[in-house]
Scaffold this active site. Structure first.
Site, PDB file in Angstrom:
ATOM      1  N   CYS A   1      34.601  38.112  24.862  1.00  0.00           N
ATOM      2  CA  CYS A   1      34.984  39.495  25.155  1.00  0.00           C
ATOM      3  C   CYS A   1      34.135  40.092  26.280  1.00  0.00           C
ATOM      4  O   CYS A   1      32.901  40.062  26.226  1.00  0.00           O
ATOM      5  CB  CYS A   1      34.841  40.338  23.891  1.00  0.00           C
ATOM      6  SG  CYS A   1      35.251  42.078  24.113  1.00  0.00           S
TER       7      CYS A   1
ATOM      8  N   THR B   1      34.108  57.845  39.911  1.00  0.00           N
ATOM      9  CA  THR B   1      32.647  57.930  39.799  1.00  0.00           C
ATOM     10  C   THR B   1      32.147  59.307  40.197  1.00  0.00           C
ATOM     11  O   THR B   1      31.270  59.882  39.535  1.00  0.00           O
ATOM     12  CB  THR B   1      31.980  56.852  40.665  1.00  0.00           C
ATOM     13  OG1 THR B   1      32.444  55.565  40.245  1.00  0.00           O
ATOM     14  CG2 THR B   1      30.469  56.905  40.523  1.00  0.00           C
TER      15      THR B   1
ATOM     16  N   CYS C   1      42.637  45.446  24.555  1.00  0.00           N
ATOM     17  CA  CYS C   1      43.311  45.099  23.296  1.00  0.00           C
ATOM     18  C   CYS C   1      43.452  46.315  22.397  1.00  0.00           C
ATOM     19  O   CYS C   1      44.496  46.526  21.771  1.00  0.00           O
ATOM     20  CB  CYS C   1      42.549  43.985  22.580  1.00  0.00           C
ATOM     21  SG  CYS C   1      40.813  44.370  22.230  1.00  0.00           S
TER      22      CYS C   1
ATOM     23  N   CYS D   1      44.934  40.312  27.255  1.00  0.00           N
ATOM     24  CA  CYS D   1      43.478  40.154  27.256  1.00  0.00           C
ATOM     25  C   CYS D   1      43.058  39.349  28.489  1.00  0.00           C
ATOM     26  O   CYS D   1      43.574  38.261  28.718  1.00  0.00           O
ATOM     27  CB  CYS D   1      43.013  39.441  25.990  1.00  0.00           C
ATOM     28  SG  CYS D   1      41.240  39.023  26.020  1.00  0.00           S
TER      29      CYS D   1
ATOM     30  N   ARG E   1      38.032  45.534  33.396  1.00  0.00           N
ATOM     31  CA  ARG E   1      37.724  46.773  32.675  1.00  0.00           C
ATOM     32  C   ARG E   1      38.967  47.650  32.634  1.00  0.00           C
ATOM     33  O   ARG E   1      39.735  47.710  33.596  1.00  0.00           O
ATOM     34  CB  ARG E   1      36.592  47.528  33.382  1.00  0.00           C
ATOM     35  CG  ARG E   1      36.052  48.742  32.626  1.00  0.00           C
ATOM     36  CD  ARG E   1      35.285  48.307  31.402  1.00  0.00           C
ATOM     37  NE  ARG E   1      34.592  49.388  30.738  1.00  0.00           N
ATOM     38  CZ  ARG E   1      35.097  50.134  29.737  1.00  0.00           C
ATOM     39  NH1 ARG E   1      36.333  49.926  29.340  1.00  0.00           N
ATOM     40  NH2 ARG E   1      34.382  51.067  29.163  1.00  0.00           N
TER      41      ARG E   1
ATOM     42  N   SER F   1      33.386  48.242  38.761  1.00  0.00           N
ATOM     43  CA  SER F   1      34.258  49.171  39.458  1.00  0.00           C
ATOM     44  C   SER F   1      34.602  48.556  40.795  1.00  0.00           C
ATOM     45  O   SER F   1      33.999  47.571  41.205  1.00  0.00           O
ATOM     46  CB  SER F   1      33.567  50.521  39.668  1.00  0.00           C
ATOM     47  OG  SER F   1      34.421  51.451  40.310  1.00  0.00           O
TER      48      SER F   1
ATOM     49  N   CYS G   1      36.413  45.112  27.846  1.00  0.00           N
ATOM     50  CA  CYS G   1      37.325  45.904  28.682  1.00  0.00           C
ATOM     51  C   CYS G   1      38.105  46.935  27.871  1.00  0.00           C
ATOM     52  O   CYS G   1      38.615  47.894  28.424  1.00  0.00           O
ATOM     53  CB  CYS G   1      38.284  44.987  29.436  1.00  0.00           C
ATOM     54  SG  CYS G   1      39.585  44.238  28.434  1.00  0.00           S
TER      55      CYS G   1
END
Length: 624
Positions: A593, A407, A599, A568, A371, A122, A596
């Protein structure tokens, strides 16, 4: 307990003609159809891409005959999927209530990361309201909130210049009273607090399947199997996952959770809301020259390098943790239309802006990650409860988009869920018409909370950017209807549909020429992924599954010029020539990968389905 822990640890393509008939009627011109026919037919002879059992069931595979498929089962009162802020807040609040009222309550949290916080990424500029409600003495307990915001800067960037925007009191971007944090460190600390009050944490175990009672209510989850080869066959070390049954299961998987997707369909949870819309956030940590370090300074910008009709912006935060660290990142709305856009390369280009580059010059990049994040807001909140389960946190999506903060709302949703569950769990008789406990009170509690009021007030800011003037029209709308009227306008704007449907065909768009990275301020993709610590067991079926292996070349490459190569942020997807030299094939580098989910969200064919890999695989973020 020893027995239980020991049990836990023991744990060709479809026909070408059929596809092409669909493409021909829906999308293709005669010339394009001819090209697609040649390409798609050439893929029939390529090796199978997807070997995962969710696409190719094992009961139809002779290699699985005679393999023991029984799973060990364990019972808990509450199972929570996801050890992020929402899941841990829910777990802590449940045990706080149980301990206060002297009730026995078994609460288990399963988390796919090998350590709590290792998959957490984050910005992050934290509003501490929910944390203070949950743990009022967090300062005395050593919560890693070391950097109070001391300076707030907002800018509109042109290619060479900066236009300062005054931070008027009451605007959502104002950060007075907030803290710059490394969210992975905060989540790890929350995990420690959870264990102190008696929560059972199981990191390294990915929830792979939702289990159901005969009456259709949720029974719990099953963790993923291990010991499956890349070709989908069982290895000698194959072990079934375990089942965790509960009276109620909380799903806090984070943005675009793969189990939540199944629940949306089974219980029709999105019947009365708009589709969720998303963005991708990319982040780096830098060690900079101490002379340029201004602890507590928060910088945000919009504008260049994005055009006015592409939603996005940047952040640059100066941390105060004993060394000159800055966290910087770039966010791009996934409703963009040009298939040639690369969020990663836009991020790298932004760092060269004259207002940004001087901070980084002479510094060293030490971490990278990415992310997806929810941007649908109030309009996209689904039904939150169903028999046997609830959705909490970023799984349903409670992010306050103009604040770029989720959050505090995620944590509060977990706490409200716990407070609704506890009295029903501890009643003398379970008041439920189904085997899995239904807790509709959670949704009512949320609607009566500050979370609902906060999201309602800013509901029109994100969709207001869908106008001819784009960014500038949205900023004018925000200034009038939020700053003056505080979101009390008597209408609610709509989003433009799913992000997957927004891409235009490549022939209608102009390719984007990106500058080459200089290796000092901007970098290539693979060296960036190396800084994420990402690792997966190589000999396992790719967890980026395709519903139809022939669609990527025939449709995504043929019509959109392979946008998955660009959206990506980890180099997972690339189109390479066939060995015969006649045509192309999609290669999936699943080991890259970073989880996130972009895709799964942005694929224009909606052919990619992200599922969990073996538990413990993925990025290894250190305080991202």
């Amino acid at each position: 307990m020893v027995v239980r822990v020991a049990a836990v640890f023991c744990l060709a393509a479809r026909r070408c003609v059929r596809l092409l008939q669909k493409i021909k009627t829906e999308h293709a011109t005669p010339q394009l159809y001819t090209t697609l026919h040649r390409r798609a037919c050439s893929t029939v002879s390529t090796p199978r891409i997807t070997t995962h059992y969710t696409i190719h069931p094992r009961d139809k595979d002779p290699r699985w005959e005679g393999v023991e498929m029984e799973r060990f089962a364990d019972e808990a009162d509450v199972v929570i999927v996801g050890g992020g802020p929402a899941g841990l807040a829910a777990a802590i609040r449940l045990k706080q209530l149980a301990n206060k009222h002297e009730k026995e309550l078994r609460v288990c949290v399963v988390e796919k990361a090998p350590q709590i916080g290792a998959h957490t990424l984050s910005g992050a500029c934290l509003e501490p309201s929910a944390l203070t409600e949950l743990i009022p003495d967090w300062k005395e307990r050593g919560a890693p909130l070391n950097t109070p915001v001391t300076e707030d800067v907002f800018s509109i960037l042109t290619e060479k210049y900066r236009i300062p925007v005054p931070m008027m009191p009451g605007l959502p971007m104002q950060n007075h009273g907030n803290y710059i944090v490394r969210m992975g460190n905060l989540v790890r600390w929350l995990g420690e607090q959870a264990e102190e009050v008696g929560v059972e944490l199981y990191p390294g175990y990915a929830a792979a399947e939702v289990l159901f009672h005969e009456d259709g209510s949720v029974k719990g989850i099953a963790t993923n199997d291990v010991g499956i080869a890349k070709d989908g066959s069982p290895k000698d070390i194959f072990e079934r996952g375990m089942e965790l049954h509960a009276k109620v299961t909380l799903f806090g998987e984070g943005c675009h959770g793969h189990l939540a997707k199944q629940l949306y369909k089974k219980f029709n949870l999105r019947e009365n809301c708009e589709p969720q819309t998303y963005a991708i956030g990319l982040k780096e940590l830098w060690m900079i020259d101490e002379k340029k370090w201004r602890p507590g300074r928060v910088e945000h910008s919009v504008g260049w390098p994005l055009d006015r009709n592409t939603y996005g912006g940047s952040f640059l935060y100066h941390l105060n943790e004993g060394e000159p660290l800055v966290a910087l990142g770039f966010v791009v709305g996934l409703d963009y239309t040009n298939p040639y856009l690369s969020p990663f390369r836009e991020f790298q280009r932004w760092k060269h802006h004259p207002f940004v580059a001087p901070t980084l010059e002479g510094g060293q990049r030490i971490a990278y990650g990415a992310r997806a994040l929810n941007e649908g807001g109030f309009q996209s909140i689904p039904k939150l409860t169903f028999p046997g389960g609830l959705l909490i946190g970023c799984s349903p999506g409670f992010m306050n988009v103009p604040k770029i903060k989720g959050t505090h709302t995620a944590m509060k949703s977990g706490m409200l869920a716990a407070e609704a569950i506890f009295p029903k769990l501890t009643a003398e008789t379970l008041d439920s018409e189904t085997a899995g406990l239904h807790v509709p009170e959670y949704a009512e509690n949320l609607k009566n909370s500050w979370v609902w009021k906060e999201l309602y007030a800013v509901r029109n800011i994100r969709p207001s950017f869908h106008n001819y003037f784009g960014l500038y029209g949205g900023m004018i709308y925000t200034g009038i209807f939020y700053w003056i009227f505080r979101g009390k306008e008597p209408w609610t704007l709509k989003h433009c549909g799913t992000d997957a449907n927004q891409l235009k065909p490549a022939k209608e768009c102009t390719p984007i020429e990106y500058p080459k990275p200089d290796g000092k301020i901007s970098f290539d993709l693979l060296s960036s992924v190396a800084l994420s610590g990402t690792n997966h067991e190589g000999d396992q079926p790719p967890h980026l599954t395709l519903k139809d292996d022939s669609i990527p070349v025939a449709r995504n490459l043929g019509i959109y010029d392979g946008p998955e190569q660009r959206f990506c942020p980890a180099g997972v997807y690339e189109y390479v020539p066939l060995d015969t030299g006649d045509g192309m094939r999609l290669q999936i580098n699943a080991q890259n990968c970073v989880h996130c989910k972009t895709c799964d969200i942005k694929d224009p064919s909606q052919n990619i389905n992200w599922v969990v890999p073996e538990g413990g695989g993925g990025p290894a973020y250190n305080g991202m």
